[in-house]
Design a protein around this motif. Structure first.
Motif, mmCIF file in Angstrom:
data_model
loop_
_atom_site.group_PDB
_atom_site.id
_atom_site.type_symbol
_atom_site.label_atom_id
_atom_site.label_comp_id
_atom_site.label_asym_id
_atom_site.label_seq_id
_atom_site.Cartn_x
_atom_site.Cartn_y
_atom_site.Cartn_z
ATOM 1 N N GLY A 8 0.846 -1.127 -0.075
ATOM 2 C CA GLY A 8 0.037 0.057 0.141
ATOM 3 C C GLY A 8 1.053 1.381 -0.122
ATOM 4 O O GLY A 8 0.469 2.459 0.727
ATOM 5 N N ALA A 9 2.022 1.270 -0.634
ATOM 6 C CA ALA A 9 2.864 2.558 -0.764
ATOM 7 C C ALA A 9 2.163 3.644 -1.277
ATOM 8 O O ALA A 9 2.757 4.727 -1.416
ATOM 9 N N SER A 10 1.180 3.493 -2.071
ATOM 10 C CA SER A 10 0.564 4.468 -2.574
ATOM 11 C C SER A 10 -0.594 5.317 -1.792
ATOM 12 O O SER A 10 -1.064 6.310 -2.101
ATOM 13 N N GLY A 11 -0.506 4.813 -0.816
ATOM 14 C CA GLY A 11 -1.738 5.121 0.359
ATOM 15 C C GLY A 11 -1.061 6.230 1.130
ATOM 16 O O GLY A 11 -0.027 6.631 1.057
ATOM 17 N N TYR A 12 -2.113 6.883 1.696
ATOM 18 C CA TYR A 12 -1.508 8.176 2.693
ATOM 19 C C TYR A 12 -0.898 7.667 3.632
ATOM 20 O O TYR A 12 0.684 8.217 3.605
ATOM 21 N N GLY A 14 0.794 4.741 3.656
ATOM 22 C CA GLY A 14 1.925 3.633 2.989
ATOM 23 C C GLY A 14 3.031 4.837 2.454
ATOM 24 O O GLY A 14 4.316 4.414 2.595
ATOM 25 N N SER A 15 2.638 5.801 1.911
ATOM 26 C CA SER A 15 3.550 6.780 1.186
ATOM 27 C C SER A 15 4.571 7.372 2.137
ATOM 28 O O SER A 15 5.775 7.505 2.041
ATOM 29 N N ALA A 16 3.988 7.935 3.311
ATOM 30 C CA ALA A 16 4.646 8.490 4.218
ATOM 31 C C ALA A 16 5.623 7.763 4.959
ATOM 32 O O ALA A 16 6.639 8.185 5.105
ATOM 33 N N VAL A 29 11.216 -1.393 -0.967
ATOM 34 C CA VAL A 29 10.194 -1.992 -2.009
ATOM 35 C C VAL A 29 8.785 -1.436 -1.620
ATOM 36 O O VAL A 29 8.289 -2.157 -0.473
ATOM 37 N N GLY A 30 8.051 -0.783 -2.519
ATOM 38 C CA GLY A 30 6.743 -0.396 -2.507
ATOM 39 C C GLY A 30 6.069 -1.355 -3.076
ATOM 40 O O GLY A 30 5.943 -1.434 -4.388
ATOM 41 N N GLY A 37 0.828 5.474 -9.766
ATOM 42 C CA GLY A 37 1.578 6.789 -9.925
ATOM 43 C C GLY A 37 1.647 7.411 -8.645
ATOM 44 O O GLY A 37 2.329 8.345 -8.589
ATOM 45 N N ALA A 38 1.080 7.215 -7.530
ATOM 46 C CA ALA A 38 1.097 7.927 -6.464
ATOM 47 C C ALA A 38 2.154 7.490 -5.236
ATOM 48 O O ALA A 38 2.459 7.940 -4.167
ATOM 49 N N ALA A 39 3.059 6.409 -5.627
ATOM 50 C CA ALA A 39 4.102 5.864 -4.775
ATOM 51 C C ALA A 39 5.209 7.086 -4.671
ATOM 52 O O ALA A 39 5.407 7.648 -5.621
#
Length: 281
Positions: A8-12, A14-16, A29-30, A37-39
């Motif tokens: 979930g590296a593109s989530g709020y 997960g990205s943080a 690794v995400g 595109g949000a990673a």
């Protein structure tokens, strides 16, 4: 250099988390699902992954060969049983088979909030929402398949000034700007909102410990949905007078502040309250 796999590296969150781990020297690794595109930039790899696919999850974990998996991926809505419960089962099985540390992100929504005190790790799950039920099932899968895993229960995640608004912040801001007039905020649903960077730092710390089982990681201030909404809009320079309160319906959790004393003893990160972060102290 330790290696981390973030689902979930593109989530709020997960990205943080992925960004913070990268900056702290982890090889990251995400995995991404619907929003590839949000990673965050600068990760060692970004892998498209549907956690509902058991074989694909196992393959992704083997290929990444991480030291730790932090599982943040989740959804709301009709796909929640397959993603939150089924997907977590797949991640837990893959982590156990690979012999890697698992930190699973759970929620205070597994509780009904009927107890007259903050919730502790030993309290039994008692969800009253469909989403909470899927997350309770996810915890059961982790405990069964990967008993050495940490299950981090958290609360409403927000960014505050200097961050893009989180999902918990956007409705209040829309009301304050006059973009919505149909939104009311519960006066008797009490939670422990936590700032996203504080939670990301806590998760990375938990990853380096041998903590097993549930751990409550919430912000220091128990707040109703209405009081939290007022802090959100005031912190971003809006008038909170347009926000209106209402009692929660019977199918909502009520008094669900998390007792995070164990986390405060275990971790170095300070779990700030929303009043401090949002300037309402």
């Amino acid at each position: 250099m330790p290696k981390l796999l973030v689902t979930g590296a593109s989530g709020y969150l997960g990205s943080a988390l992925a960004s913070r781990a990268r900056d702290a020297g982890w090889t990251v690794v995400g995995t991404v699902g619907a929003r590839p595109g949000a990673a965050p930039a600068g990760l060692a790899d970004v892998v498209a992954l549907d956690v509902r696919d058991d074989a694909a999850v196992a393959s992704a974990v083997r290929a990444a060969a991480p030291d730790v998996v932090i599982h943040t991926a989740y959804v709301q809505g009709t796909d929640a049983p397959a993603v939150n419960a089924g997907g977590t089962e797949h991640v837990a099985r893959a982590a156990a088979d690979a012999g890697v540390r698992l930190v699973h992100v759970s929620t205070d929504a597994i509780f009904d909030g009927r107890l007259p005190r903050p919730l502790v790790e030993a309290d039994a799950p008692s969800p009253v929402t469909a989403y909470g039920a899927t997350k309770a099932q996810a915890e059961a899968h982790v405990a069964r398949l990967c008993p050495d895993a940490a299950i981090v229960r958290t609360s409403l995640i927000y960014g505050g000034p200097g961050h893009d608004p989180a999902a918990q912040e956007r409705p209040a801001l829309a009301v304050a700007r006059g973009e919505r007039t149909d939104m009311m905020f519960y006066t008797d649903e009490v939670r422990s909102p936590i700032q996203v960077d504080d939670l990301a730092a806590a998760l990375l710390e938990v990853a380096t410990t041998d903590w097993a089982g549930p751990l409550h990681v919430g912000g220091a201030d128990p707040l109703s949905r209405l009081d939290f909404a007022r802090l959100i809009v005031t912190a971003r320079g809006h008038d909170a007078s347009a926000l209106r309160g209402v009692a929660a319906p019977v199918d909502r959790p009520r008094f669900c502040p998390l007792d995070s004393s164990r986390a405060r003893d275990l971790l170095r990160v300070r779990l700030r309250g929303a009043r401090e972060v949002l300037g309402g102290a």
